[in-house]
Motif scaffolding. Structure first.
Motif, PDB file in Angstrom:
ATOM      1  N   ASP A  74       0.834  -1.202   0.000  1.00  0.00           N
ATOM      2  CA  ASP A  74       0.000   0.000   0.000  1.00  0.00           C
ATOM      3  C   ASP A  74       0.870   1.254   0.000  1.00  0.00           C
ATOM      4  O   ASP A  74       2.100   1.174  -0.086  1.00  0.00           O
ATOM      5  CB  ASP A  74      -0.987  -0.021   1.166  1.00  0.00           C
ATOM      6  CG  ASP A  74      -0.337   0.108   2.536  1.00  0.00           C
ATOM      7  OD1 ASP A  74       0.885   0.380   2.635  1.00  0.00           O
ATOM      8  OD2 ASP A  74      -1.059  -0.056   3.540  1.00  0.00           O
ATOM      9  N   ALA A  75       0.247   2.402   0.119  1.00  0.00           N
ATOM     10  CA  ALA A  75       0.964   3.680   0.064  1.00  0.00           C
ATOM     11  C   ALA A  75       1.969   3.843   1.197  1.00  0.00           C
ATOM     12  O   ALA A  75       2.938   4.589   1.072  1.00  0.00           O
ATOM     13  CB  ALA A  75      -0.040   4.828   0.063  1.00  0.00           C
ATOM     14  N   ASP A  76       1.759   3.130   2.318  1.00  0.00           N
ATOM     15  CA  ASP A  76       2.697   3.171   3.449  1.00  0.00           C
ATOM     16  C   ASP A  76       3.747   2.069   3.361  1.00  0.00           C
ATOM     17  O   ASP A  76       4.489   1.836   4.307  1.00  0.00           O
ATOM     18  CB  ASP A  76       1.933   3.053   4.769  1.00  0.00           C
ATOM     19  CG  ASP A  76       1.027   4.240   5.026  1.00  0.00           C
ATOM     20  OD1 ASP A  76       1.418   5.374   4.674  1.00  0.00           O
ATOM     21  OD2 ASP A  76      -0.080   4.030   5.565  1.00  0.00           O
ATOM     22  N   ASN A  77       3.768   1.361   2.230  1.00  0.00           N
ATOM     23  CA  ASN A  77       4.679   0.243   1.968  1.00  0.00           C
ATOM     24  C   ASN A  77       4.397  -0.982   2.847  1.00  0.00           C
ATOM     25  O   ASN A  77       5.260  -1.826   3.050  1.00  0.00           O
ATOM     26  CB  ASN A  77       6.148   0.668   2.087  1.00  0.00           C
ATOM     27  CG  ASN A  77       7.044  -0.214   1.237  1.00  0.00           C
ATOM     28  OD1 ASN A  77       6.635  -0.689   0.183  1.00  0.00           O
ATOM     29  ND2 ASN A  77       8.262  -0.446   1.701  1.00  0.00           N
ATOM     30  N   ASP A  78       3.182  -1.070   3.380  1.00  0.00           N
ATOM     31  CA  ASP A  78       2.789  -2.264   4.119  1.00  0.00           C
ATOM     32  C   ASP A  78       2.380  -3.347   3.133  1.00  0.00           C
ATOM     33  O   ASP A  78       1.730  -3.062   2.125  1.00  0.00           O
ATOM     34  CB  ASP A  78       1.619  -1.955   5.059  1.00  0.00           C
ATOM     35  CG  ASP A  78       2.035  -1.109   6.243  1.00  0.00           C
ATOM     36  OD1 ASP A  78       3.168  -1.297   6.738  1.00  0.00           O
ATOM     37  OD2 ASP A  78       1.234  -0.256   6.674  1.00  0.00           O
ATOM     38  N   PRO A  79       2.751  -4.602   3.410  1.00  0.00           N
ATOM     39  CA  PRO A  79       2.426  -5.686   2.475  1.00  0.00           C
ATOM     40  C   PRO A  79       0.926  -5.938   2.413  1.00  0.00           C
ATOM     41  O   PRO A  79       0.256  -5.994   3.433  1.00  0.00           O
ATOM     42  CB  PRO A  79       3.166  -6.892   3.049  1.00  0.00           C
ATOM     43  CG  PRO A  79       3.421  -6.558   4.476  1.00  0.00           C
ATOM     44  CD  PRO A  79       3.472  -5.076   4.585  1.00  0.00           C
ATOM     45  N   ARG A  80       0.420  -6.070   1.178  1.00  0.00           N
ATOM     46  CA  ARG A  80      -1.007  -6.319   0.963  1.00  0.00           C
ATOM     47  C   ARG A  80      -1.260  -7.514   0.060  1.00  0.00           C
ATOM     48  O   ARG A  80      -2.400  -7.953  -0.081  1.00  0.00           O
ATOM     49  CB  ARG A  80      -1.682  -5.082   0.375  1.00  0.00           C
ATOM     50  CG  ARG A  80      -1.653  -3.889   1.310  1.00  0.00           C
ATOM     51  CD  ARG A  80      -2.524  -4.146   2.518  1.00  0.00           C
ATOM     52  NE  ARG A  80      -2.460  -3.070   3.474  1.00  0.00           N
ATOM     53  CZ  ARG A  80      -2.032  -3.206   4.729  1.00  0.00           C
ATOM     54  NH1 ARG A  80      -1.634  -4.371   5.164  1.00  0.00           N
ATOM     55  NH2 ARG A  80      -2.031  -2.182   5.546  1.00  0.00           N
ATOM     56  N   ALA A  81      -0.191  -8.064  -0.567  1.00  0.00           N
ATOM     57  CA  ALA A  81      -0.363  -9.237  -1.428  1.00  0.00           C
ATOM     58  C   ALA A  81       0.957  -9.996  -1.519  1.00  0.00           C
ATOM     59  O   ALA A  81       2.024  -9.392  -1.511  1.00  0.00           O
ATOM     60  CB  ALA A  81      -0.827  -8.827  -2.818  1.00  0.00           C
ATOM     61  N   PHE A  82       0.853 -11.318  -1.579  1.00  0.00           N
ATOM     62  CA  PHE A  82       2.045 -12.145  -1.738  1.00  0.00           C
ATOM     63  C   PHE A  82       1.729 -13.301  -2.672  1.00  0.00           C
ATOM     64  O   PHE A  82       0.573 -13.596  -2.956  1.00  0.00           O
ATOM     65  CB  PHE A  82       2.568 -12.658  -0.387  1.00  0.00           C
ATOM     66  CG  PHE A  82       1.598 -13.523   0.377  1.00  0.00           C
ATOM     67  CD1 PHE A  82       1.518 -14.891   0.152  1.00  0.00           C
ATOM     68  CD2 PHE A  82       0.768 -12.967   1.336  1.00  0.00           C
ATOM     69  CE1 PHE A  82       0.625 -15.685   0.860  1.00  0.00           C
ATOM     70  CE2 PHE A  82      -0.123 -13.745   2.054  1.00  0.00           C
ATOM     71  CZ  PHE A  82      -0.191 -15.108   1.816  1.00  0.00           C
ATOM     72  N   GLU A  83       2.791 -13.929  -3.152  1.00  0.00           N
ATOM     73  CA  GLU A  83       2.641 -15.106  -4.007  1.00  0.00           C
ATOM     74  C   GLU A  83       3.809 -16.049  -3.760  1.00  0.00           C
ATOM     75  O   GLU A  83       4.829 -15.660  -3.205  1.00  0.00           O
ATOM     76  CB  GLU A  83       2.535 -14.709  -5.473  1.00  0.00           C
ATOM     77  CG  GLU A  83       3.713 -13.923  -6.002  1.00  0.00           C
ATOM     78  CD  GLU A  83       3.449 -13.327  -7.384  1.00  0.00           C
ATOM     79  OE1 GLU A  83       2.311 -12.928  -7.683  1.00  0.00           O
ATOM     80  OE2 GLU A  83       4.415 -13.260  -8.158  1.00  0.00           O
ATOM     81  N   LEU A  84       3.622 -17.275  -4.175  1.00  0.00           N
ATOM     82  CA  LEU A  84       4.634 -18.312  -4.023  1.00  0.00           C
ATOM     83  C   LEU A  84       5.170 -18.649  -5.403  1.00  0.00           C
ATOM     84  O   LEU A  84       4.413 -19.050  -6.297  1.00  0.00           O
ATOM     85  CB  LEU A  84       4.012 -19.544  -3.360  1.00  0.00           C
ATOM     86  CG  LEU A  84       4.922 -20.631  -2.850  1.00  0.00           C
ATOM     87  CD1 LEU A  84       5.910 -20.098  -1.821  1.00  0.00           C
ATOM     88  CD2 LEU A  84       4.090 -21.749  -2.232  1.00  0.00           C
ATOM     89  N   ASP A  85       6.484 -18.451  -5.590  1.00  0.00           N
ATOM     90  CA  ASP A  85       7.115 -18.617  -6.903  1.00  0.00           C
ATOM     91  C   ASP A  85       6.916 -19.989  -7.536  1.00  0.00           C
ATOM     92  O   ASP A  85       6.628 -20.100  -8.708  1.00  0.00           O
ATOM     93  CB  ASP A  85       8.627 -18.377  -6.795  1.00  0.00           C
ATOM     94  CG  ASP A  85       8.982 -16.911  -6.796  1.00  0.00           C
ATOM     95  OD1 ASP A  85       8.121 -16.071  -7.109  1.00  0.00           O
ATOM     96  OD2 ASP A  85      10.141 -16.609  -6.484  1.00  0.00           O
ATOM     97  N   ASP A  86       7.122 -21.045  -6.754  1.00  0.00           N
ATOM     98  CA  ASP A  86       7.200 -22.391  -7.336  1.00  0.00           C
ATOM     99  C   ASP A  86       5.881 -23.164  -7.255  1.00  0.00           C
ATOM    100  O   ASP A  86       5.875 -24.372  -7.096  1.00  0.00           O
ATOM    101  CB  ASP A  86       8.338 -23.167  -6.680  1.00  0.00           C
ATOM    102  CG  ASP A  86       8.203 -23.262  -5.169  1.00  0.00           C
ATOM    103  OD1 ASP A  86       7.268 -22.656  -4.612  1.00  0.00           O
ATOM    104  OD2 ASP A  86       9.035 -23.946  -4.542  1.00  0.00           O
TER     105      ASP A  86
END
Length: 126
Positions: A74-86
């Motif tokens: 987000d605008a405060d650089n807080d994590p809002r989404a992730f993914e797993l590469d493999d």
């Protein structure tokens, strides 16, 4: 652990957010390259939130050299989404893509998940 489920946990990986995001939209910047960026086809998205907990930024360094990548902030650089590469499709979000169904809209993450599931089903013997 999560401070929502275990308030006295020694390691609150998931913690109460400073400002709850109840029925609020907000911008999210996606990293390039990422699967989420590929699905949305843009670097900044706007999503609707309905949550009060999120990933505790204090522990992000634990994931620096892992297949789990935080790809939306987000605008405060807080994590809002992730993914797993493999993995064929593994994504987590602080927003709820399924809520797009309330307005009859197709959501890029839902379509991406269904597409990946269809491909995987066609390559796995049941």
């Amino acid at each position: 652990d999560s401070s929502e489920n275990t308030p006295d946990t020694d390691m609150p990986l998931i913690n109460a957010m400073f400002c709850e995001l109840r029925e609020k939209p907000g911008p999210i910047k996606l990293k390039v390259p990422s699967r989420l960026h590929d699905l949305y086809q843009r670097q900044t998205i706007e999503e609707q939130y309905n949550c009060g907990f999120g990933v505790n930024a204090e522990y992000l360094s634990l994931f620096e050299n892992s297949p789990l990548k935080f790809v939306g902030h987000d605008a405060d650089n807080d994590p809002r989404a992730f993914e797993l590469d493999d993995h064929p499709f593994f994504a987590g979000t602080a927003f709820q893509p399924e809520r797009s169904a309330l307005s009859g809209a197709e959501h890029p993450l839902v379509i991406g998940f269904l597409t990946a599931a269809s491909r995987t089903r066609n390559t796995v013997q049941l």
